[in-house]
Motif scaffolding. Structure first.
Motif, PDB file in Angstrom:
ATOM      1  N   GLN A 311     -17.100   9.793  -3.086  1.00 17.61           N
ATOM      2  CA  GLN A 311     -16.661   8.826  -4.094  1.00 17.61           C
ATOM      3  C   GLN A 311     -15.151   8.837  -4.244  1.00 17.61           C
ATOM      4  O   GLN A 311     -14.513   7.773  -4.307  1.00 17.61           O
ATOM      5  CB  GLN A 311     -17.309   9.172  -5.434  1.00 17.61           C
ATOM      6  CG  GLN A 311     -16.738   8.417  -6.625  1.00 17.61           C
ATOM      7  CD  GLN A 311     -17.195   8.992  -7.949  1.00 17.61           C
ATOM      8  OE1 GLN A 311     -18.273   8.660  -8.425  1.00 17.61           O
ATOM      9  NE2 GLN A 311     -16.390   9.876  -8.529  1.00 17.61           N
ATOM     10  N   GLU A 312     -14.546  10.015  -4.276  1.00 21.81           N
ATOM     11  CA  GLU A 312     -13.110  10.100  -4.482  1.00 21.81           C
ATOM     12  C   GLU A 312     -12.329   9.762  -3.228  1.00 21.81           C
ATOM     13  O   GLU A 312     -11.175   9.354  -3.310  1.00 21.81           O
ATOM     14  CB  GLU A 312     -12.734  11.488  -5.001  1.00 21.81           C
ATOM     15  CG  GLU A 312     -13.337  11.794  -6.356  1.00 21.81           C
ATOM     16  CD  GLU A 312     -13.107  10.663  -7.350  1.00 21.81           C
ATOM     17  OE1 GLU A 312     -11.966  10.167  -7.435  1.00 21.81           O
ATOM     18  OE2 GLU A 312     -14.063  10.276  -8.045  1.00 21.81           O
ATOM     19  N   ILE A 313     -12.922   9.928  -2.058  1.00 19.37           N
ATOM     20  CA  ILE A 313     -12.285   9.426  -0.843  1.00 19.37           C
ATOM     21  C   ILE A 313     -12.104   7.916  -0.945  1.00 19.37           C
ATOM     22  O   ILE A 313     -11.046   7.355  -0.626  1.00 19.37           O
ATOM     23  CB  ILE A 313     -13.119   9.787   0.400  1.00 19.37           C
ATOM     24  CG1 ILE A 313     -12.972  11.277   0.718  1.00 19.37           C
ATOM     25  CG2 ILE A 313     -12.677   8.956   1.621  1.00 19.37           C
ATOM     26  CD1 ILE A 313     -13.887  11.766   1.823  1.00 19.37           C
ATOM     27  N   LEU A 314     -13.144   7.240  -1.416  1.00 18.52           N
ATOM     28  CA  LEU A 314     -13.059   5.787  -1.598  1.00 18.52           C
ATOM     29  C   LEU A 314     -12.039   5.436  -2.675  1.00 18.52           C
ATOM     30  O   LEU A 314     -11.299   4.454  -2.556  1.00 18.52           O
ATOM     31  CB  LEU A 314     -14.424   5.226  -1.986  1.00 18.52           C
ATOM     32  CG  LEU A 314     -15.526   5.339  -0.930  1.00 18.52           C
ATOM     33  CD1 LEU A 314     -16.845   4.818  -1.490  1.00 18.52           C
ATOM     34  CD2 LEU A 314     -15.154   4.561   0.318  1.00 18.52           C
ATOM     35  N   PRO A 319      -7.265   1.025  -1.431  1.00 19.63           N
ATOM     36  CA  PRO A 319      -6.342   0.003  -0.923  1.00 19.63           C
ATOM     37  C   PRO A 319      -6.054   0.151   0.562  1.00 19.63           C
ATOM     38  O   PRO A 319      -5.972  -0.838   1.290  1.00 19.63           O
ATOM     39  CB  PRO A 319      -5.075   0.241  -1.760  1.00 19.63           C
ATOM     40  CG  PRO A 319      -5.557   0.925  -2.998  1.00 19.63           C
ATOM     41  CD  PRO A 319      -6.708   1.780  -2.548  1.00 19.63           C
ATOM     42  N   ASN A 320      -5.915   1.402   1.020  1.00 20.15           N
ATOM     43  CA  ASN A 320      -5.614   1.639   2.421  1.00 20.15           C
ATOM     44  C   ASN A 320      -6.740   1.151   3.321  1.00 20.15           C
ATOM     45  O   ASN A 320      -6.495   0.580   4.395  1.00 20.15           O
ATOM     46  CB  ASN A 320      -5.358   3.132   2.640  1.00 20.15           C
ATOM     47  CG  ASN A 320      -5.117   3.484   4.098  1.00 20.15           C
ATOM     48  OD1 ASN A 320      -6.056   3.758   4.840  1.00 20.15           O
ATOM     49  ND2 ASN A 320      -3.851   3.480   4.505  1.00 20.15           N
ATOM     50  N   LEU A 321      -7.978   1.362   2.885  1.00 13.76           N
ATOM     51  CA  LEU A 321      -9.118   0.940   3.703  1.00 13.76           C
ATOM     52  C   LEU A 321      -9.180  -0.580   3.829  1.00 13.76           C
ATOM     53  O   LEU A 321      -9.439  -1.118   4.910  1.00 13.76           O
ATOM     54  CB  LEU A 321     -10.414   1.473   3.098  1.00 13.76           C
ATOM     55  CG  LEU A 321     -10.611   2.985   3.157  1.00 13.76           C
ATOM     56  CD1 LEU A 321     -11.825   3.393   2.342  1.00 13.76           C
ATOM     57  CD2 LEU A 321     -10.765   3.443   4.598  1.00 13.76           C
ATOM     58  N   ILE A 322      -8.940  -1.276   2.720  1.00 12.54           N
ATOM     59  CA  ILE A 322      -8.961  -2.737   2.782  1.00 12.54           C
ATOM     60  C   ILE A 322      -7.808  -3.243   3.650  1.00 12.54           C
ATOM     61  O   ILE A 322      -7.976  -4.159   4.458  1.00 12.54           O
ATOM     62  CB  ILE A 322      -8.886  -3.334   1.362  1.00 12.54           C
ATOM     63  CG1 ILE A 322     -10.195  -3.044   0.617  1.00 12.54           C
ATOM     64  CG2 ILE A 322      -8.629  -4.841   1.408  1.00 12.54           C
ATOM     65  CD1 ILE A 322     -10.235  -3.548  -0.804  1.00 12.54           C
ATOM     66  N   ALA A 323      -6.647  -2.621   3.525  1.00 14.28           N
ATOM     67  CA  ALA A 323      -5.501  -3.043   4.323  1.00 14.28           C
ATOM     68  C   ALA A 323      -5.723  -2.791   5.812  1.00 14.28           C
ATOM     69  O   ALA A 323      -5.243  -3.544   6.659  1.00 14.28           O
ATOM     70  CB  ALA A 323      -4.244  -2.311   3.855  1.00 14.28           C
ATOM     71  N   THR A 324      -6.475  -1.735   6.128  1.00 12.86           N
ATOM     72  CA  THR A 324      -6.708  -1.396   7.527  1.00 12.86           C
ATOM     73  C   THR A 324      -7.815  -2.235   8.144  1.00 12.86           C
ATOM     74  O   THR A 324      -7.651  -2.817   9.229  1.00 12.86           O
ATOM     75  CB  THR A 324      -7.063   0.099   7.657  1.00 12.86           C
ATOM     76  OG1 THR A 324      -5.980   0.879   7.142  1.00 12.86           O
ATOM     77  CG2 THR A 324      -7.309   0.470   9.106  1.00 12.86           C
ATOM     78  N   PHE A 325      -8.947  -2.307   7.464  1.00 12.16           N
ATOM     79  CA  PHE A 325     -10.105  -2.999   8.027  1.00 12.16           C
ATOM     80  C   PHE A 325     -10.008  -4.518   7.860  1.00 12.16           C
ATOM     81  O   PHE A 325     -10.534  -5.267   8.682  1.00 12.16           O
ATOM     82  CB  PHE A 325     -11.399  -2.497   7.372  1.00 12.16           C
ATOM     83  CG  PHE A 325     -11.761  -1.097   7.773  1.00 12.16           C
ATOM     84  CD1 PHE A 325     -12.062  -0.802   9.093  1.00 12.16           C
ATOM     85  CD2 PHE A 325     -11.799  -0.074   6.854  1.00 12.16           C
ATOM     86  CE1 PHE A 325     -12.402   0.494   9.473  1.00 12.16           C
ATOM     87  CE2 PHE A 325     -12.139   1.215   7.221  1.00 12.16           C
ATOM     88  CZ  PHE A 325     -12.438   1.507   8.539  1.00 12.16           C
TER      89      PHE A 325
END
Length: 519
Positions: A311-314, A319-325
């Motif tokens: 949960q805390e990884i997410l 923001p980084n995950l959305i920017a990357t994927f």
């Protein structure tokens, strides 16, 4: 003076002659130390103290106390929302902090400091206060500690020191962990024992709602920052926001001092929760099951440790995950993250209502499987313009499936324990939340081994899938398909089975000296 016996609460003068169980080992219901409650009858400030135990309250009677404690869950969610703002504090200070650059490592450090409080508090002073002084004093202590953490933020912001932010977050984490040790268990046991999981999910829906509104309010109103605002001006607004939260904490602590809540004895918890094999069939196999009665708790702590880490990884890398994927959606990142938090709140409320009709263990299995499937699909989808919307949608959906996991794991893992062990178990469950301090740095270390951002995030994302599988995934399979655990959970949470097993002594038993012994 020798060590105090763990079977004594140290308040022998408060014991009642007609108390349930042996006075030598049971923590008995304690009247408020305020003389207006159970003391001086002339002090009639508020007369809300009930002689009923928390576990003896009917569904109607439990609404008031649970609603009061739900305020703490909202505060917890609001604290998490403000914490997400504190991550951004160091970003505008890049040219002012000499000791450490405000990289993602610094942000993960702030996050880990907060959840490090969950590692220190539950098994030390937080658990001690709870076991010896009860729910209400634990709430007050946690609120005071959390308020101190918010006040410490002020001089740290004036000095603009990263180490000071670490200290402030750690103290805040200690305070929230202290509150959680008692608050989760109080909501679970306050009322009929059939719906521990349902009550806790509904109450923690308030935490999710607070987690939705705090970042929006902070971003749009309290900590609003535009291109004309200097770093100093923006930081001053953040300081006042934290100071306001601190005063709110102290006011709430004073409120709890004057509004006592129902307590309960170890024996009373045991009577409605302790599972024992039937006396007529206590063979060697059932003895082994009885000896292993804490296995469900230990597996629950592990599931909590893994789930909170995922949960805390997410949370840290959202923001980084959305920017990357899905880089074309980066300008809408906040909107998507707020939508995900709103879906989490909806999931808890929906799951809590559903648990009144379908056993909680089935909801647990469904939502755990949803987390595994959704996170696997995010990993499997190749990035193309056609898949961007699907990846963002799956990221939001993943938070919906996360929704019921924490409260369900907490309540379900305490089923079948005796009273004193339930209180210890609550401390261990909150200790499991320290996974939020452990796993995000591991995720970052895996990601940083790759020079290309997309490859690094995809490789590190495997950790999220593994955590969902070996934590909630494993426990949800055990509670649904291991006959002894399934039998015990159904007997403790279904009214018709409770009546049958209470009659033959499998649950609780007669309130005599032998059957009330708290192991």
């Amino acid at each position: 003076m020798g060590p105090r016996s763990p079977r004594s609460n140290g308040f022998d003068g408060w014991r009642h002659d007609d108390s349930i169980g042996s006075g030598a080992h049971s923590e008995l219901r304690q009247p408020s130390p305020n003389p207006g409650f159970g003391g001086d009858p002339n002090n009639n400030f508020v007369q809300l103290h009930s002689s009923k135990s928390a576990v003896e309250l009917s569904a109607h009677e439990s609404v008031g106390p649970v609603a009061i404690v739900t305020i703490l869950f909202f505060l917890w969610g609001f604290a998490s929302g403000l914490l997400s703002v504190s991550y951004n504090i160091s970003l505008p200070l890049e040219d002012q902090i000499d000791t450490i650059k405000p990289t993602e490592s610094a942000l993960v450090g702030l996050h880990s400091a907060y959840y490090g409080g969950y590692f220190v508090g539950p098994l030390t002073f937080s658990g001690y206060i709870f076991r010896h002084y009860g729910f209400r004093i634990t709430f007050i202590g946690g609120l005071v500690i959390y308020g101190v953490g918010c006040i410490v933020f002020w001089p740290c912001a004036v000095l603009q020191t990263y180490s000071g932010f670490i200290i402030s977050n750690f103290i805040s984490g200690l305070g929230v962990a202290t509150i959680e040790v008692a608050a989760n268990l109080f909501v679970a046991i306050c009322g009929p024992p059939d719906f521990w999981e349902a009550r806790l999910n509904l109450s923690q829906g308030a935490q999710a709602i607070g987690n939705v509104f705090a970042p929006i309010l902070a971003d749009k109103v309290i900590f609003r920052r535009d291109e004309r605002s200097s770093n100093t001006q923006w930081l001053i607004s953040v300081q006042w926001g934290y100071l306001g939260v601190a005063f709110f904490d102290f006011a709430l602590a004073l409120f709890f001092w004057y509004v006592p809540l129902p307590e309960c004895t170890d024996a009373e918890i045991s009577r409605v929760n302790r599972w024992r094999p039937a006396r007529t069939s206590l063979n060697e196999k059932s003895r082994k099951r009885f000896v292993g009665k804490k296995a469900l708790l230990l597996l629950g702590v592990w599931a909590q440790f893994c789930y909170t880490g995922a949960q805390e990884i997410l949370s840290v890398n959202g923001p980084n995950l959305i920017a990357t994927f899905s880089p074309e959606y980066v300008n809408k990142t906040n909107t998507y993250l707020w939508s995900a938090e709103g879906l989490l709140a909806f999931g808890r409320l929906t799951g809590g209502v559903g648990m009144f009709f379908i056993p909680a263990r089935w909801w647990y299995l469904l939502f755990s499987a949803g987390c595994i499937a959704t996170s696997s699909l995010i990993l499997g989808l190749q990035y193309t313009p056609n898949n961007s919307e699907a990846i963002v949608g799956l990221r939001i959906l993943l938070q919906f499936f996360e929704s019921i996991l924490f409260p369900t794991i907490f309540a379900m893992s305490l089923r079948g324990l005796s009273g004193r062990n339930v209180k210890w178990g609550a401390s261990w469950q909150v200790l499991g939340v320290c996974g939020g301090a452990v796993w995000p740095p591991v995720y970052q270390a895996i990601r940083n081994r790759y020079s290309e951002a997309l490859a690094g995030n995809r490789a590190a994302w495997i950790l999220v899938i593994v955590l969902f599988c070996i934590g909630p995934g494993v426990q949800s399979m055990f509670v649904n398909f291991m006959p002894s655990w399934k039998h015990k959970l159904d007997a403790l949470s279904k009214q018709e089975l409770r009546e049958r097993y209470e009659a033959d002594g499998t649950i609780g038993g007669r309130l005599d000296g032998t059957n009330d012994h708290v192991a």
